[in-house]
Motif scaffolding. Structure first.
Motif, short mmCIF file in Angstrom:
data_model
loop_
_atom_site.label_atom_id
_atom_site.label_comp_id
_atom_site.label_asym_id
_atom_site.label_seq_id
_atom_site.Cartn_x
_atom_site.Cartn_y
_atom_site.Cartn_z
N TRP A 113 -38.17 2.56 28.99
CA TRP A 113 -38.30 1.51 29.91
C TRP A 113 -38.86 1.63 31.42
O TRP A 113 -39.06 0.59 31.99
CB TRP A 113 -36.93 0.70 29.97
CG TRP A 113 -36.25 0.38 28.68
CD1 TRP A 113 -36.94 -0.12 27.61
CD2 TRP A 113 -34.90 -0.01 28.55
NE1 TRP A 113 -36.23 -0.55 26.69
CE2 TRP A 113 -34.93 -0.45 27.21
CE3 TRP A 113 -33.79 0.22 29.37
CZ2 TRP A 113 -33.54 -0.97 26.53
CZ3 TRP A 113 -32.45 -0.17 28.72
CH2 TRP A 113 -32.48 -0.85 27.44
N GLY A 114 -39.27 2.78 31.74
CA GLY A 114 -39.62 3.05 32.90
C GLY A 114 -38.83 3.28 34.08
O GLY A 114 -39.06 3.29 35.27
N MET A 115 -37.49 3.54 33.69
CA MET A 115 -36.50 3.82 34.78
C MET A 115 -36.67 5.37 35.10
O MET A 115 -37.35 6.19 34.74
CB MET A 115 -34.96 3.96 34.07
CG MET A 115 -34.67 2.68 33.43
SD MET A 115 -34.72 1.21 34.50
CE MET A 115 -34.76 0.04 33.37
N VAL A 116 -36.44 5.67 36.53
CA VAL A 116 -36.57 7.01 37.01
C VAL A 116 -35.08 7.72 37.11
O VAL A 116 -34.24 7.06 36.91
CB VAL A 116 -37.06 7.00 38.45
CG1 VAL A 116 -38.54 6.45 38.28
CG2 VAL A 116 -36.16 6.05 39.40
N ASN A 117 -35.18 9.17 37.26
CA ASN A 117 -33.95 9.85 37.31
C ASN A 117 -33.19 9.50 36.01
O ASN A 117 -31.73 9.71 36.30
CB ASN A 117 -33.39 9.60 38.70
CG ASN A 117 -34.11 9.96 39.76
OD1 ASN A 117 -35.09 10.72 39.84
ND2 ASN A 117 -33.75 8.90 40.71
#
Ligand SMILES: [Zn+2]
Length: 508
Positions: free
Chosen positions: A67-71
């Motif tokens: 989904w393109g989330m970071v960390n």
């Protein structure tokens, strides 16, 4: 700029166009069923540190990244203990006639080495005096604890309910377990555990238990201490559907020759005792505010007899979907938005409390870390699959008018109530304990208390999909508003240093 702003009392601003976009995204592109199917059907039950729990950590990590989330990824919170998995469970009556039983092992108990066939003895009450009374007759036997609930009443009332206007007005304090109560309960459970070890030492081969109030083949499971390093597993323990349990009890009372066949295989995992949560973020974009964080989540761990759909797959599904909605709308939040799905909740809010200690401080000394002042709020969902009807303020009066304004666009979805009360026994309590605003939403009960909570019926089919869609929308809205407003959410005065309700050193 496409910002339509309604100015309501208390001057809390609300971006009504964004609220509509959130509703539309859920209506047109909902991923609720996909997330629900994967977390429940595909990953399976998610007892902390079990293979199913690890599958869920991995699936969520991959999904957050997609989904393109970071960390995004698992984060250790401390030592939990042993993993455990039930790999086989057959329980049947062989005499006076054959009858397969609905039964599940208690978590972290032993399996049988092989298929065993044994006679049953009844014990009046599970304590050492009654075990001694049985003497040698317990050797090689399956022990049934006499049920104090020998009759099942007809179920005239419906099992699923929604709040009514009047029940929302009366919304009273959910029972909160304080330190004092838990200090009494834990030694009691420890005594029961030691009694089971004693029963095992006397030569019993298995223990049968039932849960009062259960019916219609529904079995409520649990399990204590066996995960803790240094605690040995107690004898094979089967939680039996009450209809089958009472059948056995009546046959025994009538002196009929009762024999059971049991084959239970349980596997322990000791190579990694670490406990993990799973986290992921949408990074904040305002240079002055991006170090501040809005958090949302629920607990990912479940019990092992179902697939943890309503407890608490539902909270994970709705909060994951809320995050997906916000990412899909490319909202560029001012503050950072972080989801955290917790482990070890069922054993005592371990995952969230471990996270809070690691990042924010320990309630027992209230020596706070710098991150503590950067968390605007934590929103938790953990009361089943019912739609959101409002929010508990956790006694944070100053948030009342803010939340009232935030709920206005969702009156048509049934969410209107802002209750001053506390709501207890789940992960927002860990945040509240160190002075971070932590909130639990008010949800329709549906059949959570009567049927699914901790039971073998806690499966995908008991999820109310439309309710979860509604919940995702409202959570997305609250998280968005918290991330975008000028100020952090108001806080209550800092609590006094006090040992956290669930904070115990094992072995006791
Ligand atoms: Zn729960």
């Amino acid at each position: 700029m496409l910002l339509s702003t309604a100015l309501v009392f208390s001057q809390e601003k609300i971006d009504t166009l964004m609220m509509q976009r959130i509703k539309d995204e859920e209506k047109n592109n909902s991923q609720i069923t996909t997330i629900a199917h994967n977390i429940t059907d595909v990953c399976g039950s998610r007892l902390t540190n079990s293979p199913g729990y690890n599958r869920a950590l991995d699936w969520i990590t991959e999904t957050l990244k997609d989904w393109g989330m970071v960390n995004a990824g698992r984060e250790a919170w401390g030592e939990f203990g042993k993993g455990w998995n039930n790999e086989n469970c057959n329980v049947a009556m062989k005499a006076p006639y054959y009858q397969p039983f609905i039964a599940y092992p208690a978590a972290w108990t032993k399996g049988t080495a092989k298929m065993i066939k044994a006679k049953v003895v009844v014990i009046e009450n599970l304590d050492s005096a009654n075990i001694d009374k049985l003497g040698d007759t317990v050797k090689g036997k399956i022990v049934l604890i006499k049920s104090g609930y020998p009759a099942i009443k007809s179920a005239f009332n419906t099992q699923a309910i929604r709040h009514t206007d009047s029940s929302l007005i009366k919304m009273h304090d959910e029972h909160m377990y304080g330190r004092k109560e838990i200090e009494q309960v834990v030694p009691f459970l420890e005594k029961m555990y030691k009694t089971k070890l004693y029963l095992q030492s006397k030569g019993a081969v298995a223990l049968l238990v039932s849960t009062g109030g259960s019916r219609d083949g529904t079995v409520f499971v649990d399990g204590f201490f066996g995960y803790v390093k240094g605690y040995e597993a107690s004898l094979p323990e089967l939680i039996v559907a009450r209809e089958h349990y009472l059948l056995l009890q009546r046959l025994m009372a009538d002196n009929k020759p009762v024999e059971l066949e049991i084959n239970v295989q349980n596997k322990f995992y000791t190579n990694d005792l670490t406990g993990y949560n799973v986290v992921g973020e949408i990074a904040g974009t305002d240079p002055n505010l991006k170090s501040q964080v809005v958090m949302l989540g629920g607990h990912l761990d479940s019990w092992h007899s179902g697939t943890g759909a309503t407890d608490n797959g539902a909270g994970c599904i709705a909060t994951l979907e809320a995050l997906r909605i916000l990412k899909a709308l490319d909202i560029r939040p001012r503050r950072t938005i972080r989801i955290a799905l917790w482990g070890g909740e069922e054993q005592g809010l371990y995952g969230s409390f471990g996270y809070v200690k690691k990042h924010f401080g320990d309630p027992k000394d209230m020596v706070l870390k710098p991150e503590q002042k950067n968390i605007s709020a934590y929103y938790n969902l953990d009361n089943g699959s019912g739609k959101i009807r409002g929010i508990f303020l956790q006694n944070n009066e100053a948030a009342k008018d803010i939340f009232k304004v935030w709920l206005e666009p969702f009156a048509g979805l049934g969410a209107t109530t802002v209750a001053i009360n506390n709501s207890g026994s789940t992960d927002h309590i860990s945040f509240d304990a160190v002075g971070i605003p932590g909130f639990e939403f008010i949800q329709d009960p549906l059949e959570y208390e009567t049927r699914t909570h901790h039971s073998n019926m806690d499966t995908y089919d008991h999820l109310a999909i439309d309710d979860l869609k509604q919940a995702a929308v409202i959570i997305a809205a609250f998280v968005y508003n918290t991330a975008m407003r000028d100020e952090l959410l108001p806080r209550k005065p800092l609590p006094k240093p006090e040992r956290f309700a669930f904070d115990f050193d094992f072995p006791l």
